[in-house]
Write an enzyme that holds these catalytic residues in place. Structure first.
Site, PDB file in Angstrom:
ATOM      1  N   SER A 188      40.268  41.469  35.138  1.00 51.03           N
ATOM      2  CA  SER A 188      41.436  42.219  34.478  1.00 51.03           C
ATOM      3  C   SER A 188      42.746  41.508  34.337  1.00 51.03           C
ATOM      4  O   SER A 188      42.940  40.901  33.243  1.00 51.03           O
ATOM      5  CB  SER A 188      41.890  43.372  35.740  1.00 51.03           C
ATOM      6  OG  SER A 188      42.838  44.265  35.070  1.00 51.03           O
ATOM      7  N   HIS A 189      43.754  41.660  35.061  1.00 49.70           N
ATOM      8  CA  HIS A 189      44.998  40.936  34.922  1.00 49.70           C
ATOM      9  C   HIS A 189      45.143  39.830  35.307  1.00 49.70           C
ATOM     10  O   HIS A 189      46.256  39.083  35.386  1.00 49.70           O
ATOM     11  CB  HIS A 189      46.186  42.166  35.290  1.00 49.70           C
ATOM     12  CG  HIS A 189      45.955  42.537  36.762  1.00 49.70           C
ATOM     13  ND1 HIS A 189      45.031  43.222  37.144  1.00 49.70           N
ATOM     14  CD2 HIS A 189      46.641  42.104  37.859  1.00 49.70           C
ATOM     15  CE1 HIS A 189      45.071  43.459  38.565  1.00 49.70           C
ATOM     16  NE2 HIS A 189      45.779  42.688  39.015  1.00 49.70           N
ATOM     17  N   ASP A 364      46.929  44.052  29.331  1.00 49.19           N
ATOM     18  CA  ASP A 364      46.412  42.942  30.326  1.00 49.19           C
ATOM     19  C   ASP A 364      45.247  42.522  29.607  1.00 49.19           C
ATOM     20  O   ASP A 364      44.813  42.608  28.493  1.00 49.19           O
ATOM     21  CB  ASP A 364      46.064  43.431  31.508  1.00 49.19           C
ATOM     22  CG  ASP A 364      45.020  44.703  31.747  1.00 49.19           C
ATOM     23  OD1 ASP A 364      44.548  45.176  30.439  1.00 49.19           O
ATOM     24  OD2 ASP A 364      44.569  44.705  32.781  1.00 49.19           O
ATOM     25  N   ASP A 366      41.987  42.862  30.125  1.00 50.55           N
ATOM     26  CA  ASP A 366      40.763  43.442  29.541  1.00 50.55           C
ATOM     27  C   ASP A 366      41.563  44.783  28.820  1.00 50.55           C
ATOM     28  O   ASP A 366      40.565  45.686  28.535  1.00 50.55           O
ATOM     29  CB  ASP A 366      39.838  43.951  30.815  1.00 50.55           C
ATOM     30  CG  ASP A 366      40.426  44.666  31.774  1.00 50.55           C
ATOM     31  OD1 ASP A 366      41.724  44.681  31.831  1.00 50.55           O
ATOM     32  OD2 ASP A 366      39.608  45.461  32.283  1.00 50.55           O
ATOM     33  N   ASP A 368      42.894  47.511  29.777  1.00 47.81           N
ATOM     34  CA  ASP A 368      43.186  48.829  30.179  1.00 47.81           C
ATOM     35  C   ASP A 368      44.491  49.164  30.859  1.00 47.81           C
ATOM     36  O   ASP A 368      44.827  50.196  31.084  1.00 47.81           O
ATOM     37  CB  ASP A 368      41.928  49.070  31.207  1.00 47.81           C
ATOM     38  CG  ASP A 368      42.105  48.161  32.347  1.00 47.81           C
ATOM     39  OD1 ASP A 368      42.913  47.129  32.599  1.00 47.81           O
ATOM     40  OD2 ASP A 368      41.272  48.423  33.321  1.00 47.81           O
ATOM     41  N   ARG A 369      45.369  48.233  30.912  1.00 46.27           N
ATOM     42  CA  ARG A 369      46.757  48.496  31.463  1.00 46.27           C
ATOM     43  C   ARG A 369      47.721  48.132  30.394  1.00 46.27           C
ATOM     44  O   ARG A 369      47.418  47.513  29.112  1.00 46.27           O
ATOM     45  CB  ARG A 369      46.955  47.437  32.479  1.00 46.27           C
ATOM     46  CG  ARG A 369      46.181  47.391  33.868  1.00 46.27           C
ATOM     47  CD  ARG A 369      46.592  46.513  34.783  1.00 46.27           C
ATOM     48  NE  ARG A 369      45.760  46.573  36.026  1.00 46.27           N
ATOM     49  CZ  ARG A 369      45.937  46.497  37.291  1.00 46.27           C
ATOM     50  NH1 ARG A 369      47.226  46.263  37.455  1.00 46.27           N
ATOM     51  NH2 ARG A 369      45.201  46.600  38.145  1.00 46.27           N
ATOM     52  N   LYS A 464      41.098  53.650  32.467  1.00 45.17           N
ATOM     53  CA  LYS A 464      42.327  53.712  32.089  1.00 45.17           C
ATOM     54  C   LYS A 464      42.379  52.921  30.726  1.00 45.17           C
ATOM     55  O   LYS A 464      41.450  52.097  30.364  1.00 45.17           O
ATOM     56  CB  LYS A 464      43.457  53.001  32.808  1.00 45.17           C
ATOM     57  CG  LYS A 464      42.931  51.436  33.538  1.00 45.17           C
ATOM     58  CD  LYS A 464      43.786  51.472  34.593  1.00 45.17           C
ATOM     59  CE  LYS A 464      43.622  49.949  35.395  1.00 45.17           C
ATOM     60  NZ  LYS A 464      42.797  50.168  36.745  1.00 45.17           N
TER      61      LYS A 464
END
Length: 648
Positions: A188-189, A364, A366, A368-369, A464
């Site tokens: 992710s982030h 981010d 991937d 999703d944010r 998300k």
């Protein structure tokens, strides 16, 4: 077997097994560097099965039917392979240990129902971070050995987490196949690179993260695993080239399809938003736009969507070439790490005479944010989801018939609660983790949801979705400005929309303090002390008055526990809450998204419904509560930290 000349077909995508060397090269200027080359083509001949040779298939066939066998490899368990809220995250060097990734993958296959493995179709892709391409080949060979029928891979192993969810839910193969799940390769982030983080999680047939019942089974399997299945003689597939590669194994045919996932994702977005209305906004000379992918996977979608579909100028895109190490940066869309965007939007420390764009957003690793910015203005994620919910029905075609309900994670501010109450919507407060939203969505109880950690989404998928959030904001701006794009009318800005929202619903002053990579033992002691203090609120209030006399009294305190209204499951120990008489809140959580140590998150919130007092600086308004939070928790005493790593 039929031998055909390759003149009319692309080069084959199969490489023979060989010693693995790490070297970097770039396939095209717009694609990320590879951790190792897969371009050893067989000149002259391409092997096809009679079936493939005789039928017409619009997808290019890039490899022939090679036979493979299945090997059982002896192994022993590794400690600490427990999936967190978003899968298993560790340093790349941990995942590179012999058998480490394989143990987790086999434990996952063993945790799934047989029909979701044998003869099934699974997706394998991620955010393109370092080690992803190696992991794709390993998982593909294990999938073949475990009886999976098809593997779908995003070109160059790139597929955003929301796009994976969309592919599971929406994509139909040429033979009518649908995916039953996916291995998503992302941390992710978190930073990427040879010494940074890697991650893996499994998503189910609904497109959402595996529920706790499955992740608990995966973890249990990792503690007892003694062998895994792999087809070591299955050739590597060239994932840089779109097409289908076919093989034959002990259980029959096995195919790997490499495809451009942006096609499926854009198709879905067009069923949700009015692209023509957004295009009028983005092509208006009065409106300026900036999108920063932070060198994450969002860059693989940004040009297609914002430039080619919606008409934005290509100069609007920042850091939109995906890179294995995210350009050496931290792919977390907040005011600390998205430095270039923050500067461009007029929120940086250095002054500039250049007029900032009207709208800015970041993703981010991937995708999703999301972070939403206006000209010299930051929109908190808690406010963002509330504003999207308040404006969705009139601004976004997908919601034109109304919202089924809304939900937020427990640490997220109560801004969404007020909207739900005013609009008479069903409302849910859930633990952190998108799987809880997914249950509500599957039951038709929730349309829009969000969390304070820069995650926003809807029931179009079960993750998300950062680009969805940006398109939602652009839809709201397009609706508010539909009569302002010509002539001398002043545009309704992001800041205008937020301040009007505060005037209508009140403002939830909100901030989050993150203490990253603190000693795990000290973090647990801090949390245990906060729980024990809850047994005597009178003592707590006495302490608070000694710290700040201008802070309201605590009227309730607990450890958040959630009973899922859909399946009745209970999730305990989801965060420590102190609730004040004036609606203020202090929340303390240990995050499950780091790869080493512990991350303590402190959430500080104060509600102000007097519209004459909603324009204060957030840090000034929250200063008394911040003081109480840090001293009540003895943060510096337990962690040795005099300041947080990140403030959002």
């Amino acid at each position: 077997m039929i031998l055909l000349p390759v003149r009319s077909l692309p080069s084959p995508a199969i490489t023979p097994p060989r010693h693995r060397r790490h070297r970097h090269h770039t396939t095209t200027p717009s694609l990320p560097s590879h951790s190792r080359s897969l371009h050893h083509h067989h000149p002259g001949l391409l092997r096809l099965t009679p079936l493939l040779a005789s039928r017409v298939d619009p997808r290019p066939v890039v490899g022939g039917s090679a036979m493979f066998s299945v090997t059982k490899k002896a192994t022993t368990p590794f400690e600490g392979q427990k999936p967190g809220t978003s899968g298993l995250r560790k340093k790349v060097t941990v995942f590179q240990q012999p058998h480490y990734l394989q143990n987790f993958v086999q434990s996952t296959f063993n945790a799934l129902p047989a029909e979701e493995v044998k003869g099934a179709t699974i997706v394998v892709s991620g955010d393109g971070r370092y080690f992803s391409k190696d992991a794709v080949q390993i998982i593909t060979k294990m999938a073949a050995a475990n009886g999976v029928r098809r593997v779908w891979v995003g070109q160059n192993s790139l597929m955003s987490t929301p796009a994976v969810s969309a592919v599971i839910r929406e994509r139909i193969g040429e033979d009518g196949s649908k995916a039953t799940g996916a291995f998503i390769l992302t941390a992710s982030h978190n930073p990427g690179g040879p010494t940074e983080d890697f991650g893996i999680k499994y998503n189910m047939g609904n497109g959402g993260p595996a529920p706790e019942s499955v992740t608990d089974k995966i973890f249990s399997n990792t503690t007892t695993i003694s062998e895994y299945l792999i087809s070591e003689d299955l050739p590597d597939v060239d994932i840089s080239q779109v097409g289908v590669t076919s093989f034959s194994g002990p259980e029959g045919p096995f195919t790997v399809e490499v495809f451009d996932s942006s096609v499926d994702y854009i198709k879905l977005m067009k069923t949700i938003f009015d692209f023509e209305a957004i295009k009028k906004l983005l092509t208006s000379p009065k409106f300026t736009f900036c999108y920063d992918a932070l060198h994450g996977v969002a860059g693989a979608y940004a040009k297609h969507i914002f430039v080619e579909e919606l008409g934005a100028d290509e100069s609007s895109l920042l850091n939109c070439v995906p890179k294995e190490d995210f350009g050496g940066g931290h792919p977390d869309p907040n005011l600390t790490y998205a430095k270039e965007l923050v500067e461009r939007m007029g929120l940086g420390k250095s002054s500039s005479n250049v007029e900032p764009p009207e709208f800015g957003a970041a993703a981010d690793g991937d995708a999703d944010r999301n972070m939403i910015l206006g000209k010299r203005f930051f929109v908190t994620p808690s406010d963002s989801v509330a504003i999207i919910a308040a404006n969705a029905v009139q601004s976004i075609p997908y919601f034109s018939s109304g919202l089924k309900g809304v939900a937020r994670s427990m640490p997220t501010s109560a801004a969404l609660d007020v909207v739900a109450k005013n609009l008479n919507l069903k409302f849910f407060e859930v633990p952190t983790g998108w799987k809880f939203f997914g249950n509500l969505m599957d039951a038709g109880m929730c349309s829009v949801c969000g969390e304070e950690s820069f995650g926003t989404g809807s029931d179009h998928i079960r993750e998300k979705d950062g680009i969805w959030a940006v398109l939602a904001w652009l839809s709201i701006l397009a609706f508010k400005n539909k009569d302002n794009l010509g002539g001398g009318d002043k545009l309704v800005s992001v800041e205008d929309i937020v301040r009007q929202h505060w005037a209508t619903y009140g403002r939830h002053y909100y901030t989050r303090y993150d203490y990253e990579n603190v000693d795990a033992g000290a973090a647990k002691e801090l949390m245990a002390n906060l729980v024990s203090m809850q047994s005597s609120l009178s003592d707590v209030n006495k302490l608070i008055k000694e710290i700040r006399s201008d802070v309201s009294e605590v009227v309730a305190a607990d450890e958040f526990e959630y009973k899922d209204p859909v399946d009745g499951s209970v999730s305990k120990h989801q965060g420590i809450r102190y609730l004040f008489g004036d609606g203020s809140r202090l929340v303390f959580r240990l995050s499950g998204t780091g790869s080493v140590g512990a991350t303590i998150r402190v959430y500080i919130e104060q509600y102000e419904k007097d519209s004459s007092k909603t324009g204060r600086d957030s840090q000034d308004a929250l200063a008394p509560l911040v003081d109480v939070a840090l001293k009540l928790s003895k943060m510096e005493e337990y962690t040795g930290r005099s300041a947080p790593t990140v403030i959002t």
